[in-house]
Design an enzyme around this catalytic site. Sequence first.
Site, short mmCIF file in Angstrom:
data_model
loop_
_atom_site.label_atom_id
_atom_site.label_comp_id
_atom_site.label_asym_id
_atom_site.label_seq_id
_atom_site.Cartn_x
_atom_site.Cartn_y
_atom_site.Cartn_z
N GLU A 73 -11.55 -12.93 7.75
CA GLU A 73 -11.28 -14.19 7.04
C GLU A 73 -10.65 -15.21 7.97
O GLU A 73 -9.96 -14.85 8.93
CB GLU A 73 -10.33 -13.92 5.85
CG GLU A 73 -10.89 -12.93 4.84
CD GLU A 73 -9.94 -12.66 3.66
OE1 GLU A 73 -9.11 -13.53 3.34
OE2 GLU A 73 -10.05 -11.56 3.07
N ALA A 84 3.14 -6.04 3.03
CA ALA A 84 2.61 -7.13 3.85
C ALA A 84 2.98 -8.46 3.23
O ALA A 84 2.77 -8.67 2.03
CB ALA A 84 1.09 -7.01 3.95
N ALA A 85 3.54 -9.33 4.05
CA ALA A 85 3.88 -10.67 3.56
C ALA A 85 2.63 -11.32 3.00
O ALA A 85 1.54 -11.20 3.58
CB ALA A 85 4.45 -11.50 4.70
N PHE A 86 2.79 -11.98 1.88
CA PHE A 86 1.63 -12.58 1.21
C PHE A 86 1.08 -13.77 1.97
O PHE A 86 1.82 -14.61 2.47
CB PHE A 86 2.02 -13.00 -0.21
CG PHE A 86 1.09 -12.43 -1.24
CD1 PHE A 86 0.95 -11.07 -1.37
CD2 PHE A 86 0.35 -13.27 -2.07
CE1 PHE A 86 0.08 -10.53 -2.31
CE2 PHE A 86 -0.52 -12.75 -3.01
CZ PHE A 86 -0.66 -11.39 -3.14
N LEU A 87 -0.23 -13.83 2.02
CA LEU A 87 -0.88 -15.01 2.59
C LEU A 87 -0.62 -16.19 1.68
O LEU A 87 -0.42 -16.02 0.49
CB LEU A 87 -2.39 -14.75 2.69
CG LEU A 87 -2.80 -13.79 3.79
CD1 LEU A 87 -4.17 -13.18 3.49
CD2 LEU A 87 -2.82 -14.52 5.13
N LYS A 115 0.87 -1.18 0.00
CA LYS A 115 0.00 0.00 0.00
C LYS A 115 0.90 1.23 0.00
O LYS A 115 1.77 1.36 0.87
CB LYS A 115 -0.93 0.00 1.22
CG LYS A 115 -1.93 -1.15 1.19
CD LYS A 115 -3.05 -1.04 2.23
CE LYS A 115 -4.01 -2.22 2.08
NZ LYS A 115 -5.15 -2.17 3.04
N ASP A 150 -13.35 0.18 10.10
CA ASP A 150 -13.61 -0.41 8.78
C ASP A 150 -13.56 -1.94 8.81
O ASP A 150 -13.07 -2.57 7.90
CB ASP A 150 -12.55 0.14 7.80
CG ASP A 150 -12.82 -0.24 6.36
OD1 ASP A 150 -13.99 -0.40 6.00
OD2 ASP A 150 -11.85 -0.37 5.59
N GLU A 169 -6.54 5.14 2.86
CA GLU A 169 -5.77 4.18 3.64
C GLU A 169 -4.39 4.76 3.93
O GLU A 169 -3.83 5.50 3.14
CB GLU A 169 -5.62 2.88 2.84
CG GLU A 169 -6.98 2.34 2.44
CD GLU A 169 -7.01 0.83 2.38
OE1 GLU A 169 -7.32 0.24 3.42
OE2 GLU A 169 -6.72 0.27 1.33
N ASP A 192 -6.12 -5.88 6.81
CA ASP A 192 -6.70 -4.63 6.33
C ASP A 192 -6.82 -3.57 7.42
O ASP A 192 -7.91 -3.30 7.93
CB ASP A 192 -8.08 -4.91 5.70
CG ASP A 192 -8.60 -3.70 4.94
OD1 ASP A 192 -7.83 -2.71 4.79
OD2 ASP A 192 -9.76 -3.72 4.51
N1 LIG Z 1 -1.05 -10.13 3.09
C1 LIG Z 1 -1.91 -10.47 2.13
N2 LIG Z 1 -1.60 -11.39 1.22
C2 LIG Z 1 -2.48 -11.76 0.27
N3 LIG Z 1 -3.71 -11.26 0.15
C3 LIG Z 1 -4.08 -10.34 1.03
C4 LIG Z 1 -3.21 -9.90 2.07
N4 LIG Z 1 -3.85 -8.98 2.80
C5 LIG Z 1 -5.06 -8.86 2.26
N5 LIG Z 1 -5.21 -9.66 1.19
C6 LIG Z 1 -6.40 -9.83 0.37
O1 LIG Z 1 -6.62 -8.68 -0.38
C7 LIG Z 1 -7.90 -8.16 -0.13
C8 LIG Z 1 -7.83 -6.66 -0.07
O2 LIG Z 1 -6.94 -6.27 0.96
P1 LIG Z 1 -7.33 -5.10 1.94
O3 LIG Z 1 -8.63 -5.44 2.56
O4 LIG Z 1 -6.18 -4.84 2.81
O5 LIG Z 1 -7.47 -3.90 0.95
P2 LIG Z 1 -8.65 -2.87 0.76
O6 LIG Z 1 -8.26 -1.93 -0.32
O7 LIG Z 1 -8.99 -2.28 2.06
O8 LIG Z 1 -9.80 -3.81 0.25
P3 LIG Z 1 -11.34 -3.61 0.49
O9 LIG Z 1 -11.69 -2.34 -0.13
O10 LIG Z 1 -11.93 -4.80 -0.20
O11 LIG Z 1 -11.55 -3.62 1.97
C9 LIG Z 1 -8.33 -8.77 1.19
O12 LIG Z 1 -9.70 -9.01 1.25
C10 LIG Z 1 -7.57 -10.04 1.27
O13 LIG Z 1 -8.33 -11.15 0.83
MN LIG Z 2 -10.55 -2.42 3.38
#
Ligand SMILES: Nc1ncnc2c1ncn2[C@@H]1O[C@H](COP(=O)(O)OP(=O)(O)OP(=O)(O)O)[C@@H](O)[C@H]1O
Ligand SMILES: [Mn+2]
Length: 447
Positions: free
Chosen positions: A332, A258-261, A155, A327, A176, A347
Amino acid sequence: MAGLPRGHNSSGSKEASTPAQTSGGGTTSGQEGVIAGPSQSTRKPKPHDRYLDLQKLLLSDEYMHVIVDNEPDVTVNNPTLGELLHRQVGANASNLERFQLRITKKELYSEKDTLVDAVLRDMITLPIQHVVQKEGGTQLKLIIEYPNDVKALMKPMRFPRDQQTLPNHFYFTDYERHNAEIAAFHLDRVLGFRRAMPVAGRTLNITTEIYQLADENLLKTFFVSPSLNLCFHGKCSYYCDTSHAICGNPDMLEGSFAAFLPSFETSNRKLWRHPWRRSYHKRKKAQWETDANYCALVRDLPPYDEGRRLLDLMDMAVFDFLTGNMDRHHYETFKIYGNETFPLHLDHGRGFGRPYHDELSILAPVLQCCLIRKTTLTKLLEFHNGPKPLSQVLSESLSVDPISPVLWQPHLDALDRRVGVILQSIRDCIKRNPPGELDGSDADVSS
Ligand SMILES: Nc1ncnc2c1ncn2[C@@H]1O[C@H](COP(=O)(O)OP(=O)(O)OP(=O)(O)O)[C@@H](O)[C@H]1O
Ligand SMILES: [Mn+2]
């Protein structure tokens, strides 16, 4: 209110004209007298309240219906993803892959973990090979690819640390903050939850580390600004246009990584609607905001009617209240672990926006259910009574991050104040929920 730096004029802010703090009459704790928060309304320092009453209750089981001993035992029935998926760690496996295979049913990493630092270091130091925009979601995020299949979710920085949530922005229109993602990971770790993936800060060269490695679709959104900085905006449903572009300064750009899931097949995640989700509408309220008995409904609903999940939501509320994150619409879990598993803390970009305001509604799950995990209350009391306050423990943890200082000081100060607010809330709800009354309705039916 006295003693508060209202309208604090930040230094070095690009958008210093932000009329932060001018709306809402400048109260600090949001709700009128619901909680007699720590001494903010007087200049005389109050003697430190050590919450001896709560400390005593931790030792008795008189309030087991409020303070619940439900710390998941990580030594039994706690398989790793590697074990369940029958995947061995290869000799050349990256630190991230090792980390992912070691995720267990009860936590992302163990208290005695030895991989988090390596995973953080890799995201900070490995050369970047490819950059793609992450599909979906509302705001712009990039998938950063390193050698050996290592990936991070980035981000980008939008504005300086000391810029507060715009007074007329709702929680769902707030930008964000990359530093909030970093701080939230560290906070989750120092609180002992271990439910957030590791996040590090890194400063990239926007030309050589993004533009030159960007995938075609992202590339199309790059442009040079009037002041000759390289910028891009990507494609998404909020803030992805020329007037909300992300620009180098002049060529450098900070971000959270952020380390990937894990993305092995069968390590899929299940998406749950948060029972205390907000309405995401500028005029509507959610049911929990008007229904005083809302928690009773949730308590009867699987998966909240048994096991750890409801207590995990209480932890999440404590965590979100500390950061000010409003928010939390979904959460999950790893599907393969069923219901007796931890919810991921994901998030957190909308936390750490309003250091002078404590948003009590974020604590609604705890206040309405009058419920908290014993270990969480113990931790909060420890931070409150010392020797080290939460702000200090967190800032020491954050100090090793490359983009330190990660948090503006007022956000650190807010944490200590909010710990006090939570303790006071627990004390209040205990007074309203003496033993033997909670199950009153059930008892009536059966007798
Ligand atoms: N570290 C991660 N590795 C892989 N996927 C991730 C990781 N963190 C979040 N995600 C996935 O990416 C999606 C979006 O991430 P995040 O919620 O942080 O962003 P966002 O812009 O706030 O999205 P949203 O608007 O949908 O809330 C999450 O719903 C999750 O499934
Ligand atoms: Mn979000």
